[in-house]
Design a protein around this motif. Sequence first.
Motif, PDB file in Angstrom:
ATOM      1  N   VAL A   1      -3.183   0.266   7.927  1.00  7.49           N
ATOM      2  CA  VAL A   1      -4.591  -0.620   8.931  1.00  7.49           C
ATOM      3  C   VAL A   1      -4.663   0.193  10.577  1.00  7.49           C
ATOM      4  O   VAL A   1      -3.912   0.678  11.169  1.00  7.49           O
ATOM      5  CB  VAL A   1      -2.881  -1.710   9.839  1.00  7.49           C
ATOM      6  N   PRO A   2      -6.054   1.031  10.326  1.00  7.14           N
ATOM      7  CA  PRO A   2      -6.499   1.990  11.311  1.00  7.14           C
ATOM      8  C   PRO A   2      -6.931   1.196  12.338  1.00  7.14           C
ATOM      9  O   PRO A   2      -7.336  -0.006  12.232  1.00  7.14           O
ATOM     10  CB  PRO A   2      -7.880   2.839  10.220  1.00  7.14           C
ATOM     11  N   THR A   3      -6.799   1.417  13.618  1.00 11.19           N
ATOM     12  CA  THR A   3      -7.385   1.303  14.977  1.00 11.19           C
ATOM     13  C   THR A   3      -7.920   2.461  15.539  1.00 11.19           C
ATOM     14  O   THR A   3      -7.354   3.189  15.413  1.00 11.19           O
ATOM     15  CB  THR A   3      -5.955   0.699  15.756  1.00 11.19           C
ATOM     16  N   ARG A   4      -8.790   2.094  16.228  1.00 11.44           N
ATOM     17  CA  ARG A   4      -9.562   3.069  16.806  1.00 11.44           C
ATOM     18  C   ARG A   4      -9.852   1.948  18.296  1.00 11.44           C
ATOM     19  O   ARG A   4     -10.145   0.831  18.112  1.00 11.44           O
ATOM     20  CB  ARG A   4     -10.740   2.966  16.568  1.00 11.44           C
ATOM     21  N   TYR A   5      -9.516   2.667  19.577  1.00 12.38           N
ATOM     22  CA  TYR A   5      -9.266   2.279  20.804  1.00 12.38           C
ATOM     23  C   TYR A   5     -10.904   3.368  21.356  1.00 12.38           C
ATOM     24  O   TYR A   5     -10.898   4.411  21.990  1.00 12.38           O
ATOM     25  CB  TYR A   5      -8.075   2.742  21.875  1.00 12.38           C
ATOM     26  N   LEU A   6     -11.415   1.980  22.023  1.00 13.30           N
ATOM     27  CA  LEU A   6     -12.831   2.633  22.218  1.00 13.30           C
ATOM     28  C   LEU A   6     -12.682   3.226  24.270  1.00 13.30           C
ATOM     29  O   LEU A   6     -12.240   3.047  24.784  1.00 13.30           O
ATOM     30  CB  LEU A   6     -14.038   1.960  22.473  1.00 13.30           C
ATOM     31  N   ASP A   7     -13.148   3.741  24.152  1.00 18.25           N
ATOM     32  CA  ASP A   7     -13.191   3.730  25.662  1.00 18.25           C
ATOM     33  C   ASP A   7     -12.307   4.247  26.149  1.00 18.25           C
ATOM     34  O   ASP A   7     -11.603   3.672  27.205  1.00 18.25           O
ATOM     35  CB  ASP A   7     -14.397   3.668  26.346  1.00 18.25           C
ATOM     36  N   PRO A   8     -10.834   5.041  26.078  1.00 14.37           N
ATOM     37  CA  PRO A   8      -9.835   4.801  25.974  1.00 14.37           C
ATOM     38  C   PRO A   8      -8.719   4.961  28.273  1.00 14.37           C
ATOM     39  O   PRO A   8      -8.047   4.737  27.986  1.00 14.37           O
ATOM     40  CB  PRO A   8      -8.576   5.664  25.371  1.00 14.37           C
TER      41      PRO A   8
ATOM     42  N   ARG B   1      -1.666   2.898  11.217  1.00 13.18           N
ATOM     43  CA  ARG B   1      -0.130   2.234  11.401  1.00 13.18           C
ATOM     44  C   ARG B   1      -0.224   1.242  10.198  1.00 13.18           C
ATOM     45  O   ARG B   1      -1.480   1.415   9.088  1.00 13.18           O
ATOM     46  CB  ARG B   1      -0.038   1.360  12.729  1.00 13.18           C
ATOM     47  N   THR B   2       0.820   0.845   9.698  1.00 14.72           N
ATOM     48  CA  THR B   2       0.985  -0.204   8.574  1.00 14.72           C
ATOM     49  C   THR B   2       1.551  -1.478   8.698  1.00 14.72           C
ATOM     50  O   THR B   2       2.682  -1.517  10.626  1.00 14.72           O
ATOM     51  CB  THR B   2       2.147   0.025   7.822  1.00 14.72           C
TER      52      THR B   2
ATOM     53  N   GLY C   1       1.164  -1.586   0.423  1.00 16.61           N
ATOM     54  CA  GLY C   1      -0.030  -0.111   0.141  1.00 16.61           C
ATOM     55  C   GLY C   1       0.621   0.885  -0.387  1.00 16.61           C
ATOM     56  O   GLY C   1       1.814   1.364  -0.119  1.00 16.61           O
ATOM     57  N   ASP C   2       0.195   2.242  -0.101  1.00 20.22           N
ATOM     58  CA  ASP C   2       0.908   4.069   0.139  1.00 20.22           C
ATOM     59  C   ASP C   2       0.979   4.363   0.914  1.00 20.22           C
ATOM     60  O   ASP C   2       1.209   5.777   1.635  1.00 20.22           O
ATOM     61  CB  ASP C   2       0.569   4.669  -0.939  1.00 20.22           C
ATOM     62  N   ALA C   3       0.666   3.491   2.242  1.00 21.12           N
ATOM     63  CA  ALA C   3       0.111   4.714   3.353  1.00 21.12           C
ATOM     64  C   ALA C   3       2.182   4.518   4.240  1.00 21.12           C
ATOM     65  O   ALA C   3       2.790   3.359   4.605  1.00 21.12           O
ATOM     66  CB  ALA C   3      -0.174   3.451   4.476  1.00 21.12           C
ATOM     67  N   ARG C   4       2.262   5.484   4.699  1.00 22.31           N
ATOM     68  CA  ARG C   4       4.020   5.784   4.911  1.00 22.31           C
ATOM     69  C   ARG C   4       3.445   6.477   7.065  1.00 22.31           C
ATOM     70  O   ARG C   4       2.876   7.100   6.919  1.00 22.31           O
ATOM     71  CB  ARG C   4       4.780   6.862   4.551  1.00 22.31           C
TER      72      ARG C   4
END
Length: 384
Positions: free
Chosen positions: A167-174, A366-367, A153-156
Motif C-alpha cells: 500500500v504505497p502512500t505519498r504525503y504531499l507538501d508535508p 506499508r501493508t 502479496g509479497d511486500a514485507r
Amino acid sequence: MSDPESTLQRGIDGHLIRGGTSKGFFADPAAFPADPAERNELVLELFGSPDPLQVDGLGGSHTHTSKLMLVGESDREDADLAYRYAQVGIDEATVDWDGNCGNLASAVGVYGVLEGLVASSEPTTTVQIHSENTDSLLEQKVPVTNGKPDPYGDARIDGVPGSGARVPTRYLDPCGGMLGAALPTGNATDELVVDGESHTVSIVDATNVTVFLRAGALGLEGTESPSEIEEDDGLLERLERIRAAACVELGLIDDPDRAPIERPTMPFVAVVAPPRDYATTVGCDVAADNVDVTARMVSTGRPHHAYATTGAMCLAAATRLPGTIPNEVARGVGEAVRIGHPKGVIRIGVDADAAAGSIRSVSIDRTARLLMSGTAFARDLDRA
C-alpha cells in the motif's frame, strides 16, 4: 452487525485494522458525540483506559495498539476521504487528537473501500485523503480484488510477521502542517535548558513534529533496544523533560510538568546517530551499509517497538534540511532514506528541493489488513 440499540451498552460499529506496524479501531465520526469532552470519555471507556493492560476495552496495552481513526467522506474537492486520528492514553486518561499516525493512515483507504466511501477499481484504487490532524493531503493506492481490499502479496515490512499487499502512500507538501513551518522555531538547532543542563535539539515539523537529539550527547549509541532504554535509569524521564521543554519553547504549554497530560503525544522525541551495525529485537542483524541513519523514538513516554511512520517521515525530511542534527549525522542525498530501528529498517522516499531547503513530498510503502468487523461496546458512563 448487531443492533447497537438492542443492548444495555452503547454499541459502535467499526473495523479493527492493522496498518503498518500499528493497529486501531476505525469508525464513522458520526458514531461519537460532537462535544469533545463527551467524545473523549466515550473513547476512554471504549479502549479501557486508564489501565496498563486495558483489559476492559479494545486497547492493546501499547501505544501502537491503542489508536482510533474516525473516517468519513471529505467535503474538499481535492480529497475523497477525511480522517481524524487519536492516540488513546494507556496509564493516563488522555485522548490526544493533535498528532498523526502514518502506520494507521496506511489503512484509511482500506476502510474507505470496505465502507463503500470510494468507488473501487481493480487491481488498484487510488484514494485522495485529507488528514484533519495535520491539514495535509495523502495519495494512497489500495490493492483491490473482487471489490474488496486485497491482503495478499509479497511486500514485507520490519515489525510485522509475514507479507501482504503493498500500500504505497505519498504525503504531499508535508512540512508545517501542525506548527506552520518545517523549522517551527526558525532555527535548525535550539538549546533547551532542562534541570540546569543544556541540550542541543532540532525541532522539525514534517507530517508530525519531532524533537531530535544526538544519541552520543546522552551517552547512547543509538542502537539500544526498547528494553535497554527502559532499563537505563532515569533516561525516559530525562527525555520527557527535554520534550516538555520543547513544548514550552513551541508555545504549546506554559508548565512543562503538564506535558504528559496536555501534550502526551506531540511532539515525539528521538535520538539519532550515524549508520551503525546492530542486532535487532527479532533476531536479525542490520549492517551499517544498509542504513543511512540509526534512530530510536519515544512516544507517550515509552520507547517505540520499531519506529512510528510519521516520525520516520519527519526524520527523513529532517535529513534534507541543512543544519539540523539529522542532516549532520545521516548519510546520503538520494531519493530515499533508510532508517535503522529496533526491529529492522524502514525506507522513506523523499522528494526534496535541496536549493530551496524544502520538501515536496515524502512517501512510504506499508501493508494493511482487516482483522475484525463488528460492534464495539462501551458502558453507559452515568450508570458505570
